[in-house]
Design an enzyme around this catalytic site. Structure first.
Site, short mmCIF file in Angstrom:
data_model
loop_
_atom_site.label_atom_id
_atom_site.label_comp_id
_atom_site.label_asym_id
_atom_site.label_seq_id
_atom_site.Cartn_x
_atom_site.Cartn_y
_atom_site.Cartn_z
N GLU A 148 0.86 -1.18 0.00
CA GLU A 148 0.00 0.00 0.00
C GLU A 148 0.90 1.23 0.00
OE1 GLU A 148 -3.43 -0.29 2.38
OE2 GLU A 148 -3.77 1.86 2.50
N ASN A 160 -3.29 -1.46 7.64
CA ASN A 160 -4.59 -2.01 7.26
C ASN A 160 -4.37 -3.52 7.20
OD1 ASN A 160 -5.78 0.55 6.95
ND2 ASN A 160 -4.82 0.76 4.96
N LYS A 184 -3.73 0.00 13.96
CA LYS A 184 -4.60 1.05 13.41
C LYS A 184 -6.01 0.60 13.73
CE LYS A 184 -6.02 3.06 8.94
NZ LYS A 184 -5.65 3.24 7.52
N GLU A 204 -10.48 4.84 9.18
CA GLU A 204 -10.69 4.48 7.78
C GLU A 204 -11.24 3.06 7.63
OE1 GLU A 204 -6.81 5.38 6.03
OE2 GLU A 204 -7.48 7.43 5.67
N ARG A 231 -11.35 17.84 10.26
CA ARG A 231 -10.63 16.57 10.43
C ARG A 231 -9.30 16.72 11.17
NH1 ARG A 231 -8.73 12.58 5.54
NH2 ARG A 231 -6.78 12.06 6.54
N LYS A 248 1.29 10.78 13.57
CA LYS A 248 1.87 11.29 12.31
C LYS A 248 2.43 12.69 12.53
CE LYS A 248 -0.81 8.65 8.95
NZ LYS A 248 -1.64 8.63 7.73
N ASP A 270 -2.34 14.36 7.21
CA ASP A 270 -1.95 13.09 6.61
C ASP A 270 -0.76 13.23 5.66
OD1 ASP A 270 -1.93 10.52 5.81
OD2 ASP A 270 -3.91 10.49 4.89
N GLU A 277 5.58 9.36 13.70
CA GLU A 277 5.42 8.59 12.47
C GLU A 277 5.66 9.50 11.27
OE1 GLU A 277 2.04 5.81 12.07
OE2 GLU A 277 1.79 6.50 10.00
N GLU A 287 4.06 9.13 -0.82
CA GLU A 287 2.66 9.06 -1.26
C GLU A 287 2.16 10.41 -1.78
OE1 GLU A 287 0.01 7.73 1.81
OE2 GLU A 287 -1.77 8.01 0.58
N HIS A 290 -3.99 18.48 0.64
CA HIS A 290 -4.99 17.48 0.27
C HIS A 290 -5.74 17.84 -1.01
CE1 HIS A 290 -7.85 14.21 0.80
NE2 HIS A 290 -7.23 13.83 1.90
N TRP A 322 -12.77 13.65 2.49
CA TRP A 322 -11.86 13.07 1.51
C TRP A 322 -11.78 13.97 0.27
CZ3 TRP A 322 -13.47 7.13 1.63
CH2 TRP A 322 -12.93 6.56 2.79
C1 BDP Z 1 -3.16 7.45 4.24
C2 BDP Z 1 -2.95 6.45 3.17
C3 BDP Z 1 -3.59 5.12 3.48
C4 BDP Z 1 -3.13 4.66 4.85
C5 BDP Z 1 -3.43 5.73 5.87
C6 BDP Z 1 -2.88 5.38 7.24
O1 BDP Z 1 -3.49 6.94 1.96
O2 BDP Z 1 -3.24 4.20 2.48
O3 BDP Z 1 -3.75 3.47 5.21
O4 BDP Z 1 -2.80 6.93 5.48
O5 BDP Z 1 -1.86 5.96 7.61
O6 BDP Z 1 -2.32 8.53 3.98
O7 BDP Z 1 -3.45 4.56 7.95
#
Ligand code: BDP
Length: 714
Positions: A181, A224, A301, A305, A350, A374, A379, A401, A407, A535, A557
């Site tokens: 991922e 995930n 996690k 999500e 958010r 994070k 994100d 983190e 990404e 974003h 999103w």
């Molecule tokens: C987002 C990513 C997703 C991750 C999520 C995470 O797009 O794929 O699962 O973070 O950190 O930025 O859990």
């Protein structure tokens, strides 16, 4: 014979530099170019003696001799006696004759720090590489090799180095089907299907690379997560990987799927307060530890999500984390619980949600729980302010983190050196305890006196021959490790080290290549998300710009949720007149950002909704400044291309062409970001792109029509 000659003769010899594919990373051990330095170093290394009979000691002996022989062109083999000008390596136990000055220093280096000292032992002039454990000696060995590789004198050494952070951990977002991922460098390096029988050589080279920069832990699986990895057949595979990594000082962690008791345990619930569920996890932990006695613990996690978690049962995050912590605690394991949560239901901004969720839980977590946060509150965007959780939970050890995989920073087509970004966050002042309570001091535990500390990096590693897709992605893996060891290192120093080891120590090359690296992150911010935009990337795959998207599965999103472009202006008002996300920061931080006129411009649109005609510090209207920044981002990439082109004489053909082609792609992508974003925002500003700039040659409709159904990493 003739045929062979023909083939060899056909290989183009463009530069005279040996072709390389990047597999060797920064551990190439090519002969030191400068003869004088080589001769000088050779005088200090007439032999190598490594004390101790462990697997790690054997690795040290092998690495040291391979490194030295490669770098100096010698043929040293490990000896069991010592002589003048020997390198001697060991611990106080394996090497009792160690000089007392070194022994004294080892009183303060803990289990991982090392000492390298030019000294005398048994009447001989030697260089001692010492630590309290074999792994510490291994770190010292790699450091010693780094000195040689970076053309430093090894004549009179007196080095003491202790990591500032305990757990320096990679997070692989790798699935058991080998899809990574947000991975842009091929498949997962973990070949689950052929494990446990087949041990890929890559595992060893991965371990060497990690250990060489002090990375001492790894989470093998995606956040995930799939509960399958905790079943018996997979635990055998995990055990084999752990066996390979262990002598390099790397502990294995797994991601724990919260609903595993249902999925692989046959229970009806995964409620953390249910005694059967608690028992199930304890038994599962026992089983894991029977396979991997030094298992590090779980990364989780939960309720984020769509992932299952304690809230599915009306319990809070601490109740979930503590249940898992109790299961691993008899074995010395820990739980790294992620703070990356935002609710499906809450309409709240958010970026405020993680703080609202976790701040009230400060002090409620078990001793062996760390909260993994994070770097920013949203994100992994190209630029975010630091997360307000840093400094807000004094009773809980917080782990950092970072994302190493790019990404949101150009994936594997863009050269973006991330150390400046990591450093920007680490150096940020949280004002938690007066001035200079940096994020670094929160996460290294020094601010609140926490025993445990951790820095995690979401890996950019895959099965590509050069590991990271883009050759310069290697620098981000390297920089993560070096900063986790010592966050006081500067990005320049780290770039310099990496370049010397990866390419050459030629001064002209270094100056230019370092310039490219150091400018690259800021360039990316300018051509993607200048002035605090965030974003606005493509939905799902996150490749390229799509600020127009407003139909994603949930409001937050959608890019339009974040940039809030309208006829008046652009940006998200997070001051007291808006979402008031700033209230989550200490007053000193808040004061810095709250007032539009004094808010640092790189965060302007993160914290404020700003009129299109607003006068910026340089006198330009906001719209014009936005254009200027987007255009200057593209200009920077063009200049990076030119600078790289001048480096041809210093780099082998294969790697030179690799970077050359990707920089051309990067330029196209930068233009794409610039034009798509400006054309879109222009539909609100109704202001022209100043005529002095090259005008977009495509329409907004064209950019909106682009689709990337098979973009990698999704
Ligand atoms: C987002 C990513 C997703 C991750 C999520 C995470 O797009 O794929 O699962 O973070 O950190 O930025 O859990």
């Amino acid at each position: 014979m003739k045929k062979l000659f023909l083939i060899v003769a056909c290989i183009p010899l463009f530069t005279g530099v040996r072709a390389e594919n990047g597999y060797d990373l920064w551990m190439r051990y090519h002969r030191i170019e400068r003869a004088s330095l080589r001769t000088d170093s050779k005088r200090c290394i007439e032999g190598v003696t490594v004390h101790g009979g462990t697997a790690t000691a054997r690795i040290i002996a092998h690495e040291l001799t391979t490194g030295v022989n490669g770098l100096l062109g010698t043929a040293v083999t490990p000896a069991d006696r010592i002589g003048d000008n020997f390198i001697v390596a060991g611990t106080p136990v394996s090497m009792p004759a160690m000089p007392s000055s070194v022994k004294d220093k080892l009183q303060h280096t803990g289990g991982e720090g090392f000492v390298i000292e030019s000294s005398t032992m048994q009447g001989k002039h030697v260089t001692v590489i010492a630590g309290n454990t074999d792994v510490a000696v291994l770190y010292g060995t790699f450091h010693y090799l780094r000195l040689l590789q970076t053309a430093r004198s090894i004549r009179r050494l007196a080095i003491v180095s202790v990591p500032r952070i305990d757990i320096r951990i990679l997070n692989h977002w790798d699935n058991v089907n080998r899809h990574v991922e947000r991975g842009y460098a091929g498949q997962s390096i973990w070949d689950w299907h052929r494990l446990p029988g087949y041990i890929d050589r890559r595992y060893v080279d991965y371990a060497r690379a990690c250990a060489s920069v002090g990375i001492n832990a790894t989470v093998l699986t995606n956040v995930n997560s799939n509960a399958l990895v905790m079943t018996a057949p997979y635990l055998e595979k995990v055990a084999e990987l752990a066996n390979v990594l262990r002598p390099y000082g790397i502990r294995v962690f797994l991601t724990a799927r919260f609903s595993a008791p249902i999925e692989i345990g046959g229970l009806k619930t995964a409620d953390p307060l249910d005694t059967l569920v608690q028992q199930w996890w304890r038994t599962k932990a026992d089983e894991i530890y029977s396979h991997v006695p030094d298992f590090g613990g779980f990364l989780v996690k939960a309720n984020s999500e769509g992932q299952p978690g304690p809230q599915n049962y009306g319990r809070n995050h601490a109740e979930g984390a503590n249940m898992l912590a109790d299961a691993v605690s008899p074995h010395g394991g820990i739980v790294m619980w992620r703070a990356f949560v935002y609710s499906n239901e809450t309409p709240e901004d958010r970026v405020k949600q993680a703080y609202s969720e976790f701040k009230p839980l400060d002090g409620v977590f078990r001793k062996n729980v760390m909260l993994q946060v994070k770097n920013g509150p949203l994100d992994f965007q190209p630029r975010e302010p630091f997360s307000p959780l840093f400094g807000a939970m004094p009773k809980t050890p917080l782990a950092m983190e970072f994302q190493i995989t790019q990404e949101y920073l150009g994936q594997a087509t863009n050269l973006v050196y991330l150390a400046p970004m990591y450093k920007e966050v680490l150096d940020a002042d949280t004002h938690a305890k007066g001035n200079r309570s940096t994020v670094a001091s929160v996460i290294d535990g020094s601010l609140e006196g926490h025993e445990r500390s951790a820095m995690a990096g979401v890996s950019n590693i895959g099965s590509d021959i050069n590991w990271t897709g883009h050759l310069f992605g290697q620098a981000n893996w390297y920089a993560f490790g070096r900063l986790a060891w010592d966050h006081a290192l500067s990005p320049e120093t780290i770039a310099d080290e990496w370049l010397k080891q990866t390419f050459t120590d030629d001064a002209t090359f270094l100056t230019k290549a370092k310039h490219i690296m150091m400018a690259s992150r800021d360039a990316a911010v300018r051509y993607m998300t200048p002035m605090g935009l965030h974003h606005i990337m493509g939905t799902g795959h996150h490749y390229g710009p799509a600020p127009w998207v407003n139909d994603a599965g949930r409001a937050d999103w959608n890019p339009v949720y974040y940039h809030k472009a309208d006829a008046q202006g652009l940006g998200f008002n997070r001051s007291s007149t808006g979402s008031d996300a700033l209230a989550q920061y200490a007053p000193g931080v808040r004061a810095r950002f709250e007032i539009l006129s004094s808010c640092p411009e790189e965060y302007l649109l993160w914290f404020h909704h700003v009129p299109w005609g607003y006068t910026m510090k340089n006198g330009a209207a906001m719209w014009d400044e936005l254009c200027a920044r987007y255009y200057s981002g593209v200009d920077s990439v063009r200049s990076m291309r030119q600078q790289w082109a001048a480096l041809r004489p210093y780099v082998d053909e294969e790697r030179f062409e690799h970077v050359t082609m990707l920089l051309a792609v990067q330029e196209q992508e930068a233009v794409w970001w610039r034009d798509a974003c400006l054309l879109y925002f222009q539909t609100f500003s109704k202001m022209p792109i100043p005529v002095r700039y090259e005008q977009p040659d495509r329409t907004l409709e064209y950019y909106r029509s682009l689709k990337f159904p098979y973009a990698p990493g999704n």
